[in-house]
Scaffold this motif. Structure first.
Motif, PDB file in Angstrom:
ATOM      1  N   LEU A 232       0.938  -1.197  -0.019  1.00 49.23           N
ATOM      2  CA  LEU A 232       0.066   0.007  -0.033  1.00 49.23           C
ATOM      3  C   LEU A 232       1.067   1.276  -0.012  1.00 49.23           C
ATOM      4  O   LEU A 232       1.537   1.597   1.256  1.00 49.23           O
ATOM      5  CB  LEU A 232      -0.957   0.050   1.124  1.00 49.23           C
ATOM      6  CG  LEU A 232      -1.844  -1.218   1.281  1.00 49.23           C
ATOM      7  CD1 LEU A 232      -2.557  -0.983   2.702  1.00 49.23           C
ATOM      8  CD2 LEU A 232      -2.711  -1.371   0.245  1.00 49.23           C
ATOM      9  N   GLY A 233       0.863   1.955  -1.216  1.00 51.95           N
ATOM     10  CA  GLY A 233       1.843   3.239  -1.446  1.00 51.95           C
ATOM     11  C   GLY A 233       1.116   4.422  -1.640  1.00 51.95           C
ATOM     12  O   GLY A 233       1.799   5.192  -2.132  1.00 51.95           O
ATOM     13  N   GLN A 234      -0.295   4.410  -1.780  1.00 55.60           N
ATOM     14  CA  GLN A 234      -1.116   5.401  -2.195  1.00 55.60           C
ATOM     15  C   GLN A 234      -0.827   6.643  -1.716  1.00 55.60           C
ATOM     16  O   GLN A 234      -1.067   7.662  -2.008  1.00 55.60           O
ATOM     17  CB  GLN A 234      -2.307   5.268  -2.299  1.00 55.60           C
ATOM     18  CG  GLN A 234      -3.292   4.852  -1.351  1.00 55.60           C
ATOM     19  CD  GLN A 234      -3.148   3.501  -0.635  1.00 55.60           C
ATOM     20  OE1 GLN A 234      -2.320   2.713  -0.714  1.00 55.60           O
ATOM     21  NE2 GLN A 234      -4.290   3.023  -0.154  1.00 55.60           N
ATOM     22  N   ARG A 235      -0.628   6.576  -0.112  1.00 55.17           N
ATOM     23  CA  ARG A 235      -0.704   7.896   0.550  1.00 55.17           C
ATOM     24  C   ARG A 235       0.839   8.411   0.479  1.00 55.17           C
ATOM     25  O   ARG A 235       0.824   9.820   0.416  1.00 55.17           O
ATOM     26  CB  ARG A 235      -0.796   7.450   2.062  1.00 55.17           C
ATOM     27  CG  ARG A 235      -1.970   6.569   2.633  1.00 55.17           C
ATOM     28  CD  ARG A 235      -2.957   7.903   2.954  1.00 55.17           C
ATOM     29  NE  ARG A 235      -4.328   6.991   3.504  1.00 55.17           N
ATOM     30  CZ  ARG A 235      -5.242   7.528   4.086  1.00 55.17           C
ATOM     31  NH1 ARG A 235      -5.212   8.723   4.327  1.00 55.17           N
ATOM     32  NH2 ARG A 235      -6.199   7.001   4.467  1.00 55.17           N
ATOM     33  N   THR A 236       2.004   7.949   0.151  1.00 53.29           N
ATOM     34  CA  THR A 236       2.984   8.500   0.065  1.00 53.29           C
ATOM     35  C   THR A 236       3.687   9.133  -1.236  1.00 53.29           C
ATOM     36  O   THR A 236       4.281  10.049  -1.227  1.00 53.29           O
ATOM     37  CB  THR A 236       4.204   7.738   0.652  1.00 53.29           C
ATOM     38  OG1 THR A 236       5.554   8.284   0.956  1.00 53.29           O
ATOM     39  CG2 THR A 236       4.462   6.368  -0.240  1.00 53.29           C
TER      40      THR A 236
END
Length: 292
Positions: A232-236
């Motif tokens: 999960l990398g969508q925030r950074t």
């Protein structure tokens, strides 16, 4: 001739003289270089305009006249250094604050994790303990928690210590119940927490917290450290400039297991060689299953 020389000299001096905006640009570059040289945290490849806004907001909040004054504080005061690091980090997340993200997680968890014996999920540059708690609760609801390990990585040892000892005021937990319901949650959010004796604070139940491995990790410089069934990398990702974004996407690709799930902030570019490795799980959403 003398008049001409004076004119040329005046023109050269004017060209060398920085405008206020140029001075601020130089100050920002020096601040980021100092942060990298002295502490090893490299924000030089992050989106420049975003970094500038965050630095200026912190400067104003601290009542400092210039970025250079902020740099001096960062170099000589650990508290200011940690404050800057938090300010430049990914924006904090609240539990169940994005109903679409929660819906995609519910859809993806079973698809990507049920087939693995001991599935691992990586929260890259975890946006807060609450982001990890949200995932732990969803895994419990999908009956995947006992055999799934969440790896939540953060940029600094200070953030790591904060995450490992985090709790919530009960008043805030009551507010987050509304987020939980909006995202499709059933029952009471407090059922996943232990409340302390005075009834003022709540902490994630130990059986759920034990499935979260917190670690200090630098997305900019560190290499792949494990294989994951979901990343999960969508925030950074929105914070990164183009070159750094490309580097991090390659890191994710190196770390994702066959048929694993990858969550991004926007769709992969069709011209990116990595795009041939992935197939979207839903039209219009940047959530992908690895197919090659």
């Amino acid at each position: 001739m003398a008049a001409l020389m004076r004119s040329v000299t005046s023109t050269v001096k004017a060209a060398r003289r920085h405008s206020p905006s140029s001075v601020e640009e130089l100050e920002l570059e020096l601040l980021l270089e100092a942060l990298y040289q002295c502490h090893g945290y490299d924000f030089r490849g992050y989106d420049h305009a975003l970094v500038a806004r965050k630095v200026q907001a912190l400067r104003l909040r601290l009542g400092l006249a210039t970025i250079s004054a902020l740099q001096s504080r960062v170099l000589h005061d650990d508290e200011t250094y940690n404050t800057l690091l938090r300010a430049l980090y990914v924006s904090p997340a609240l539990m169940f604050d994005d109903p679409l993200e929660v819906s995609m997680l519910r859809l993806s968890l079973g698809v990507s994790l049920h087939g693995a014996a001991l599935p691992r999920v990586w929260l890259a540059d975890c946006a807060s303990p609450q982001q990890a708690w949200t995932l732990a609760i969803l895994l419990e609801q999908e009956q995947l928690a006992p055999r799934t390990e969440i790896y939540a990585t953060v940029a600094s040892d200070t953030m790591l210590a904060d995450a490992q000892h985090a709790s919530l005021p009960m008043a805030r937990l009551d507010e987050l119940q509304a987020n939980y319901v909006r995202s499709g949650g059933v029952g009471k959010l407090v059922d996943y927490f232990d409340v302390d004796a005075d009834g003022l604070h709540a902490a994630l139940k130990p059986e759920l917290a034990s499935r979260i491995t917190w670690a200090q990790y630098n997305l900019v410089t560190d290499a792949s450290f494990n294989e994951f069934q979901m990343i999960l990398g969508q925030r950074t990702l929105p914070d990164f400039g183009l070159a750094l974004r490309k580097r991090v996407l390659q890191l994710f690709d190196d770390s994702l297991a066959p048929f694993g799930m990858l969550a991004l902030d926007r769709p992969l570019d069709d011209h990116d060689p990595l795009s041939r490795h992935y197939k979207p799980i839903m039209a219009g959403q940047p959530w992908y299953k690895r197919v090659a």
